[in-house]
Write a protein that holds these residues in place. Structure first.
Motif, PDB file in Angstrom:
ATOM      1  N   HIS A  28      64.403 -17.185 138.816  1.00  0.00           N
ATOM      2  CA  HIS A  28      63.239 -16.834 139.622  1.00  0.00           C
ATOM      3  C   HIS A  28      63.611 -15.845 140.719  1.00  0.00           C
ATOM      4  O   HIS A  28      64.756 -15.753 141.130  1.00  0.00           O
ATOM      5  CB  HIS A  28      62.552 -18.072 140.213  1.00  0.00           C
ATOM      6  N   LEU A  29      62.622 -15.114 141.129  1.00  0.00           N
ATOM      7  CA  LEU A  29      62.692 -14.202 142.253  1.00  0.00           C
ATOM      8  C   LEU A  29      61.800 -14.820 143.313  1.00  0.00           C
ATOM      9  O   LEU A  29      60.662 -15.189 143.023  1.00  0.00           O
ATOM     10  CB  LEU A  29      62.162 -12.833 141.823  1.00  0.00           C
ATOM     11  N   ALA A  30      62.307 -14.982 144.538  1.00  0.00           N
ATOM     12  CA  ALA A  30      61.541 -15.647 145.594  1.00  0.00           C
ATOM     13  C   ALA A  30      61.378 -14.732 146.802  1.00  0.00           C
ATOM     14  O   ALA A  30      62.326 -14.083 147.228  1.00  0.00           O
ATOM     15  CB  ALA A  30      62.240 -16.937 146.013  1.00  0.00           C
ATOM     16  N   MET A  31      60.158 -14.690 147.319  1.00  0.00           N
ATOM     17  CA  MET A  31      59.832 -13.900 148.515  1.00  0.00           C
ATOM     18  C   MET A  31      58.874 -14.692 149.385  1.00  0.00           C
ATOM     19  O   MET A  31      58.219 -15.603 148.901  1.00  0.00           O
ATOM     20  CB  MET A  31      59.172 -12.580 148.113  1.00  0.00           C
ATOM     21  N   ALA A  32      58.775 -14.315 150.631  1.00  0.00           N
ATOM     22  CA  ALA A  32      57.796 -14.918 151.528  1.00  0.00           C
ATOM     23  C   ALA A  32      56.449 -14.223 151.335  1.00  0.00           C
ATOM     24  O   ALA A  32      56.386 -13.060 150.940  1.00  0.00           O
ATOM     25  CB  ALA A  32      58.257 -14.797 152.972  1.00  0.00           C
ATOM     26  N   ALA A  33      55.382 -14.938 151.626  1.00  0.00           N
ATOM     27  CA  ALA A  33      54.026 -14.403 151.489  1.00  0.00           C
ATOM     28  C   ALA A  33      53.355 -14.310 152.847  1.00  0.00           C
ATOM     29  O   ALA A  33      53.432 -15.242 153.649  1.00  0.00           O
ATOM     30  CB  ALA A  33      53.202 -15.307 150.578  1.00  0.00           C
ATOM     31  N   ARG A  34      52.700 -13.183 153.097  1.00  0.00           N
ATOM     32  CA  ARG A  34      51.905 -13.015 154.321  1.00  0.00           C
ATOM     33  C   ARG A  34      50.674 -13.909 154.245  1.00  0.00           C
ATOM     34  O   ARG A  34      50.293 -14.555 155.206  1.00  0.00           O
ATOM     35  CB  ARG A  34      51.479 -11.560 154.469  1.00  0.00           C
ATOM     36  N   ASP A  35      50.008 -13.932 153.079  1.00  0.00           N
ATOM     37  CA  ASP A  35      48.767 -14.678 152.878  1.00  0.00           C
ATOM     38  C   ASP A  35      48.863 -15.343 151.511  1.00  0.00           C
ATOM     39  O   ASP A  35      48.636 -14.702 150.486  1.00  0.00           O
ATOM     40  CB  ASP A  35      47.587 -13.708 152.953  1.00  0.00           C
ATOM     41  N   MET A  36      49.219 -16.627 151.479  1.00  0.00           N
ATOM     42  CA  MET A  36      49.466 -17.303 150.208  1.00  0.00           C
ATOM     43  C   MET A  36      48.213 -17.378 149.350  1.00  0.00           C
ATOM     44  O   MET A  36      48.296 -17.312 148.123  1.00  0.00           O
ATOM     45  CB  MET A  36      50.049 -18.702 150.472  1.00  0.00           C
ATOM     46  N   THR A  37      47.040 -17.476 149.948  1.00  0.00           N
ATOM     47  CA  THR A  37      45.804 -17.506 149.170  1.00  0.00           C
ATOM     48  C   THR A  37      45.623 -16.188 148.408  1.00  0.00           C
ATOM     49  O   THR A  37      45.285 -16.195 147.224  1.00  0.00           O
ATOM     50  CB  THR A  37      44.594 -17.786 150.085  1.00  0.00           C
ATOM     51  N   ALA A  38      45.868 -15.063 149.070  1.00  0.00           N
ATOM     52  CA  ALA A  38      45.752 -13.754 148.409  1.00  0.00           C
ATOM     53  C   ALA A  38      46.839 -13.582 147.350  1.00  0.00           C
ATOM     54  O   ALA A  38      46.580 -13.044 146.268  1.00  0.00           O
ATOM     55  CB  ALA A  38      45.832 -12.637 149.442  1.00  0.00           C
ATOM     56  N   ILE A  39      48.054 -14.035 147.651  1.00  0.00           N
ATOM     57  CA  ILE A  39      49.148 -13.965 146.671  1.00  0.00           C
ATOM     58  C   ILE A  39      48.782 -14.790 145.434  1.00  0.00           C
ATOM     59  O   ILE A  39      48.961 -14.346 144.295  1.00  0.00           O
ATOM     60  CB  ILE A  39      50.478 -14.441 147.300  1.00  0.00           C
ATOM     61  N   HIS A  40      48.267 -15.997 145.648  1.00  0.00           N
ATOM     62  CA  HIS A  40      47.881 -16.847 144.520  1.00  0.00           C
ATOM     63  C   HIS A  40      46.812 -16.163 143.673  1.00  0.00           C
ATOM     64  O   HIS A  40      46.913 -16.137 142.439  1.00  0.00           O
ATOM     65  CB  HIS A  40      47.386 -18.211 145.008  1.00  0.00           C
ATOM     66  N   ASP A  41      45.802 -15.601 144.307  1.00  0.00           N
ATOM     67  CA  ASP A  41      44.738 -14.909 143.580  1.00  0.00           C
ATOM     68  C   ASP A  41      45.309 -13.759 142.747  1.00  0.00           C
ATOM     69  O   ASP A  41      44.971 -13.601 141.573  1.00  0.00           O
ATOM     70  CB  ASP A  41      43.677 -14.390 144.558  1.00  0.00           C
TER      71      ASP A  41
END
Length: 184
Positions: free
Chosen positions: A5-18
């Motif tokens: 896996h490649l892992a990064m932090a998300a600014r807005d997890m809801t937008a990332i999920h979408d």
């Protein structure tokens, strides 16, 4: 060997999920919630990419992490690199799958750049963190001459450019929307 896996932090997890599940078609399959080194806590979300459990893209939602207001989530901005230098490229297995991915992104309102690199064909857009995301189809084979050229480039200190792309095309989401309106 491939990566797990490649892992990064998300600014807005809801937008990332979408973006990664609804628009791109990856499946959220797991979350790990734990304290973060240095303080705070995080949710680590894992998205299955190919329908099997061997490759994922993952995102951290950070909570109560000291200094969070100063975090930069665009990898190139954070590293002071030119746009698109650091990016994620996912494999597709046919031209039809690549075209479907392009249409999927366009239908979601995203602009898409398509490039035929002479040995692979790629489409690009940006995720909600501002990072460039690519789907790529290998269309050529690699020869001993390709390897020799790559090895020689390791020692070159002046630009000796590759042949230009066979084609480049920008697929603007607004152009698609206008075309769909005209055909309705």
């Amino acid at each position: 060997m491939s990566y797990h896996h490649l892992a990064m932090a998300a600014r807005d997890m809801t937008a990332i999920h979408d973006f990664y599940e609804r628009i791109t078609g990856f499946e959220l399959v797991k979350v790990e919630i734990a304290p973060m080194m240095g303080g705070g806590w995080g949710k680590h979300f894992f998205y299955r990419m190919d329908g099997d459990d061997s490759s994922f893209i993952a995102f951290w939602e950070l909570n109560e992490v000291p200094g969070a207001e100063a975090h930069e989530f665009n990898l190139n901005k954070a590293a002071h690199m030119p746009p698109g230098t650091n990016h994620f490229a996912f494999a597709v297995h046919s031209a039809e799958e690549l075209d479907a991915r392009r249409d999927q992104w366009n239908a979601a309102g995203l602009d898409v750049l398509e490039i035929d690199h002479n040995w692979c064909r790629s489409i690009y857009t940006r995720d909600p963190n501002g990072n460039m995301v690519e789907f790529c189809l290998t269309t050529g084979t690699f020869t001993e001459a390709d390897r020799a050229r790559a090895l020689a480039a390791l020692d070159e200190r002046t630009m000796n450019p590759s042949p230009p792309p066979a084609s480049m095309r920008q697929w603007l989401a607004r152009d698609r929307a206008q075309a769909e309106t005209r055909s309705a």
